[in-house]
Structures are given as C-alpha cells and as structure tokens.
Design an enzyme around this catalytic site. Structure first.
Site, PDB file in Angstrom:
ATOM      1  N   ILE A  33       0.818  -1.212   0.000  1.00 39.11           N
ATOM      2  CA  ILE A  33       0.000   0.000   0.000  1.00 39.11           C
ATOM      3  C   ILE A  33       0.855   1.267   0.000  1.00 39.11           C
ATOM      4  O   ILE A  33       0.384   2.348  -0.376  1.00 39.11           O
ATOM      5  CB  ILE A  33      -0.959  -0.033   1.215  1.00 39.11           C
ATOM      6  CG1 ILE A  33      -2.199   0.791   0.978  1.00 39.11           C
ATOM      7  CG2 ILE A  33      -0.258   0.389   2.497  1.00 39.11           C
ATOM      8  CD1 ILE A  33      -3.309   0.544   2.001  1.00 39.11           C
ATOM      9  N   HIS A 101       5.977 -12.198   5.855  1.00 39.16           N
ATOM     10  CA  HIS A 101       5.798 -11.790   4.459  1.00 39.16           C
ATOM     11  C   HIS A 101       7.153 -11.459   3.864  1.00 39.16           C
ATOM     12  O   HIS A 101       8.068 -11.040   4.571  1.00 39.16           O
ATOM     13  CB  HIS A 101       4.856 -10.581   4.352  1.00 39.16           C
ATOM     14  CG  HIS A 101       5.255  -9.427   5.227  1.00 39.16           C
ATOM     15  ND1 HIS A 101       4.986  -9.414   6.571  1.00 39.16           N
ATOM     16  CD2 HIS A 101       5.905  -8.271   4.961  1.00 39.16           C
ATOM     17  CE1 HIS A 101       5.454  -8.280   7.103  1.00 39.16           C
ATOM     18  NE2 HIS A 101       6.023  -7.575   6.141  1.00 39.16           N
TER      19      HIS A 101
HETATM   20  P1  AMP Z   1       7.017  -4.903   7.498  1.00 41.67           P
HETATM   21  O1  AMP Z   1       7.642  -3.623   7.965  1.00 41.67           O
HETATM   22  O2  AMP Z   1       8.029  -5.847   6.901  1.00 41.67           O
HETATM   23  O3  AMP Z   1       6.149  -5.539   8.551  1.00 41.67           O
HETATM   24  O4  AMP Z   1       6.128  -4.492   6.266  1.00 41.67           O
HETATM   25  C1  AMP Z   1       4.762  -4.244   6.325  1.00 41.67           C
HETATM   26  C2  AMP Z   1       4.372  -3.707   4.980  1.00 41.67           C
HETATM   27  O5  AMP Z   1       2.974  -3.812   4.841  1.00 41.67           O
HETATM   28  C3  AMP Z   1       4.729  -2.231   4.760  1.00 41.67           C
HETATM   29  O6  AMP Z   1       5.569  -2.118   3.604  1.00 41.67           O
HETATM   30  C4  AMP Z   1       3.373  -1.565   4.549  1.00 41.67           C
HETATM   31  O7  AMP Z   1       3.409  -0.523   3.585  1.00 41.67           O
HETATM   32  C5  AMP Z   1       2.517  -2.720   4.087  1.00 41.67           C
HETATM   33  N1  AMP Z   1       1.090  -2.574   4.332  1.00 41.67           N
HETATM   34  C6  AMP Z   1       0.483  -2.126   5.457  1.00 41.67           C
HETATM   35  N2  AMP Z   1      -0.857  -2.168   5.332  1.00 41.67           N
HETATM   36  C7  AMP Z   1      -1.107  -2.669   4.091  1.00 41.67           C
HETATM   37  C8  AMP Z   1      -2.304  -2.943   3.355  1.00 41.67           C
HETATM   38  N3  AMP Z   1      -3.532  -2.741   3.879  1.00 41.67           N
HETATM   39  N4  AMP Z   1      -2.177  -3.422   2.097  1.00 41.67           N
HETATM   40  C9  AMP Z   1      -0.963  -3.624   1.559  1.00 41.67           C
HETATM   41  N5  AMP Z   1       0.199  -3.412   2.205  1.00 41.67           N
HETATM   42  C10 AMP Z   1       0.132  -2.926   3.455  1.00 41.67           C
END
Ligand code: AMP
Ligand code: ZN
Length: 114
Positions: A33, A101
C-alpha cells in the site's frame, strides 16, 4: 489458523480489500500500500506465521514454494534486470506486521539500504 486482529489474515479472508496479483493454496501476493519502489509486492503465506523465528520443519515446503515463486513474479512484473527481496523480522528488524511476508522490490526508485 487465522488471527482475528491480524491485518494480513483479514486481507486473506477478504474482509479488508487489497490489490491481489496472485493467489494459490499456499500464498497470496498483493501490492504494498506504500510502495518503496516502482514495483513493491508482498508475498504472504495463507498460514498465520508470526515471523521467520516461528518457522519449523513443517514450513519447509511453503518456504521453498515462496522462494521459487519470487523470480517468476519478478519476471511477470518486467524486472528483467533483477529484484530485491526483504524479510523484516521482529521490531529490531523493522517488522511492523507480525504475519510473515516477503517484500519483492524492483524497477525505478529502488532504495538503498538505510
Ligand atoms: P514490514 O515492515 O516488513 O512488517 O512491512 C509491512 C508492509 O505492509 C509495509 O511495507 C506496509 O506498507 C505494508 N502494508 C500495510 N498495510 C497494508 C495494506 N492494507 N495493504 C498492503 N500493504 C500494506
Ligand atoms: Zn495473520
């Protein structure tokens, strides 16, 4: 298997919308996102695994599947020059969403390391 308060579990369940690019019985792939590069995808196992630290031998097939999927996704995204993968683990590793992820990044604006 699903954690009621987990954002990615809600995305997998379809109760929160996402831009889904790929899905199979083991993973989903969505657009991040808040993209940090021209291409920024997240490969998310359907199983709620908190982080790399919670992996055990029962996840070996899943993790091999994810690793082998990554270059295929990169190719589909036109990343012929290459791509970057990142897995943040724990708060100290920059993990914000505690459902394992893999970030797949590439194309223009690929950032350097911190
Ligand atoms: P991390 O810091 O590795 O936990 O990464 C979490 C990622 O999830 C970040 O890059 C966010 O931008 C992404 N993120 C958060 N909410 C969403 C969402 N609703 N849809 C897609 N990506 C998201
Ligand atoms: Zn989850």
């Amino acid at each position: 298997m699903r954690e009621p308060d987990c954002l990615f579990c809600k995305i997998i369940a379809g109760t929160i919308p996402s831009e889904m690019l790929y899905s199979d019985d083991q993973v989903i792939v969505i657009k991040d996102i808040n993209p940090q590069a021209e291409v920024h995808l997240l490969v998310i196992p359907r199983e709620h695994i908190v982080s790399l630290k919670e992996l055990d031998a029962s996840h070996d097939t899943l993790m091999a599947h994810i690793l082998r999927l990554l270059p295929k996704l990169a190719e589909q995204q036109g990343l012929s020059e290459g791509f970057r993968t990142i897995i943040n683990t724990g708060r100290g590793g920059g993990q914000v969403i505690f459902h394992l992820h893999v970030h797949l990044l590439g194309g223009r604006n690929l950032p350097g390391f911190g």
